[in-house]
Design a protein around this motif. Structure first.
Motif, PDB file in Angstrom:
ATOM      1  N   ARG A 121       8.665  -1.452 -10.394  1.00 55.63           N
ATOM      2  CA  ARG A 121       8.048  -0.219 -10.906  1.00 55.63           C
ATOM      3  C   ARG A 121       8.897   0.996 -10.562  1.00 55.63           C
ATOM      4  N   ALA A 122       9.404   1.054  -9.344  1.00 54.43           N
ATOM      5  CA  ALA A 122      10.264   2.163  -8.934  1.00 54.43           C
ATOM      6  C   ALA A 122      11.543   2.188  -9.752  1.00 54.43           C
ATOM      7  N   CYS A 123      12.125   1.012  -9.938  1.00 53.13           N
ATOM      8  CA  CYS A 123      13.360   0.924 -10.721  1.00 53.13           C
ATOM      9  C   CYS A 123      13.133   1.397 -12.152  1.00 53.13           C
ATOM     10  N   ALA A 124      12.033   0.968 -12.757  1.00 51.92           N
ATOM     11  CA  ALA A 124      11.742   1.360 -14.135  1.00 51.92           C
ATOM     12  C   ALA A 124      11.535   2.865 -14.240  1.00 51.92           C
ATOM     13  N   THR A 129       2.108   8.995  -6.394  1.00 49.97           N
ATOM     14  CA  THR A 129       2.343  10.426  -6.168  1.00 49.97           C
ATOM     15  C   THR A 129       3.491  10.944  -7.035  1.00 49.97           C
ATOM     16  N   ALA A 130       4.602  10.210  -7.045  1.00 53.03           N
ATOM     17  CA  ALA A 130       5.771  10.652  -7.810  1.00 53.03           C
ATOM     18  C   ALA A 130       5.501  10.614  -9.313  1.00 53.03           C
ATOM     19  N   GLU A 131       4.835   9.573  -9.776  1.00 51.29           N
ATOM     20  CA  GLU A 131       4.549   9.467 -11.211  1.00 51.29           C
ATOM     21  C   GLU A 131       3.589  10.557 -11.663  1.00 51.29           C
ATOM     22  N   ALA A 132       2.606  10.883 -10.816  1.00 50.68           N
ATOM     23  CA  ALA A 132       1.664  11.941 -11.175  1.00 50.68           C
ATOM     24  C   ALA A 132       2.379  13.284 -11.298  1.00 50.68           C
ATOM     25  N   ASP A 186       0.821  -1.211   0.000  1.00 51.33           N
ATOM     26  CA  ASP A 186       0.000   0.000   0.000  1.00 51.33           C
ATOM     27  C   ASP A 186       0.855   1.262   0.000  1.00 51.33           C
ATOM     28  N   VAL A 187       1.836   1.292   0.896  1.00 56.01           N
ATOM     29  CA  VAL A 187       2.650   2.500   1.065  1.00 56.01           C
ATOM     30  C   VAL A 187       3.491   2.762  -0.176  1.00 56.01           C
ATOM     31  N   TYR A 188       4.139   1.730  -0.670  1.00 56.47           N
ATOM     32  CA  TYR A 188       4.998   1.881  -1.845  1.00 56.47           C
ATOM     33  C   TYR A 188       4.164   2.312  -3.051  1.00 56.47           C
ATOM     34  N   GLY A 189       2.985   1.695  -3.201  1.00 59.98           N
ATOM     35  CA  GLY A 189       2.128   2.059  -4.321  1.00 59.98           C
ATOM     36  C   GLY A 189       1.687   3.506  -4.262  1.00 59.98           C
ATOM     37  N   THR A 190       1.345   3.983  -3.070  1.00 59.78           N
ATOM     38  CA  THR A 190       0.930   5.377  -2.915  1.00 59.78           C
ATOM     39  C   THR A 190       2.074   6.333  -3.231  1.00 59.78           C
TER      40      THR A 190
END
Length: 234
Positions: free
Chosen positions: A139-142, A79-82, A71-75
């Motif tokens: 996802r973060a790495c990409a 936020t960062a991608e937006a 949950d936390v990582y996804g949020t």
């Protein structure tokens, strides 16, 4: 067109609310007592439930931690991608700054969540090799590698160090070579350095190590990102 989802029953709503409360209390315990403080028994005491009732929601502590990280990582990534996507793809410098500023703002608003992802590990917890936690890491790495890939045409001439694919974890190499087939190993090394420069000051701030040294930590972080962008030739 997909049909609308069926409304949740009252029982389903109550279960979802209780599950969310369990997660909230776990993060509260983390903030107050560190990773050691997360336990199903402690959460049960906080909620006025029996330990057995908690196990009806999460099989064990590790299942809860996995759900929390997911949950936390996804949020954080949402936020960062937006923030990144509000900046045109033709402005790689602006997208890097937007990503960094969004991560810092989120971390300051959610310090317990930041600590869960990037701080001290929960003792004895091992994330599953596959599943949502691993997917969030990929996802973060990409996303970070994508920021560097966009900057690479200008950044590559400024990189003096040489790297080989053998310098990195094979799983990471496989992911990067699949998603960014034209990117050399030097760009992956640069991605890791960019990540370190973005997250290092945020981590120091979240853990309270910068407050006495600067009266304007936002300006300090913006300056760091500006210097990072200049180091990429942008």
């Amino acid at each position: 067109m997909n049909p609308p989802a069926a409304p949740q029953s009252r029982r389903e709503r109550l279960r979802a609310e209780t599950s969310a409360e369990i997660k909230d209390i776990a993060l509260k315990l983390l903030g107050e007592g560190g990773p050691d403080a997360i336990s199903l028994r402690a959460i049960a005491r906080e909620m006025g439930m029996t330990a057995g009732a908690i196990y009806g929601y999460y099989e064990n502590r590790d299942t809860l931690v996995t759900a929390l990280i997911t949950d936390v990582y996804g949020t954080l990534l949402d936020t960062a991608e937006a923030a990144r996507d509000k900046v045109p793809a033709t402005d790689p410098a602006g997208r890097i700054v937007a990503w960094g500023m969004a991560v810092r703002a989120w971390a300051l608003a959610n310090p317990e969540g930041f600590r869960l992802i990037y701080g001290d590990p929960v003792p004895g917890y091992r994330p599953p090799a596959e599943g949502p936690v691993a997917e969030a890491g990929h996802r973060a790495c990409a996303a970070l590698t994508g920021l560097v890939a966009a900057a690479w045409p200008k950044a590559r001439k400024l990189q003096s160090a040489t790297s080989a694919w053998s310098d990195f974890d094979p799983a990471l190499v496989a992911q990067v070579r699949e998603e960014f087939p034209g990117l050399p190993p030097e760009a992956l090394a640069l991605s890791l350095r960019v990540w370190a420069r973005m997250h290092g000051p945020v981590s120091l701030e979240v853990y309270g190590h910068l407050g006495r040294q600067s009266r304007d930590l936002t300006a300090l972080y913006r300056a760091e990102l500006a210097d990072l962008v200049r180091s990429l030739g942008l």
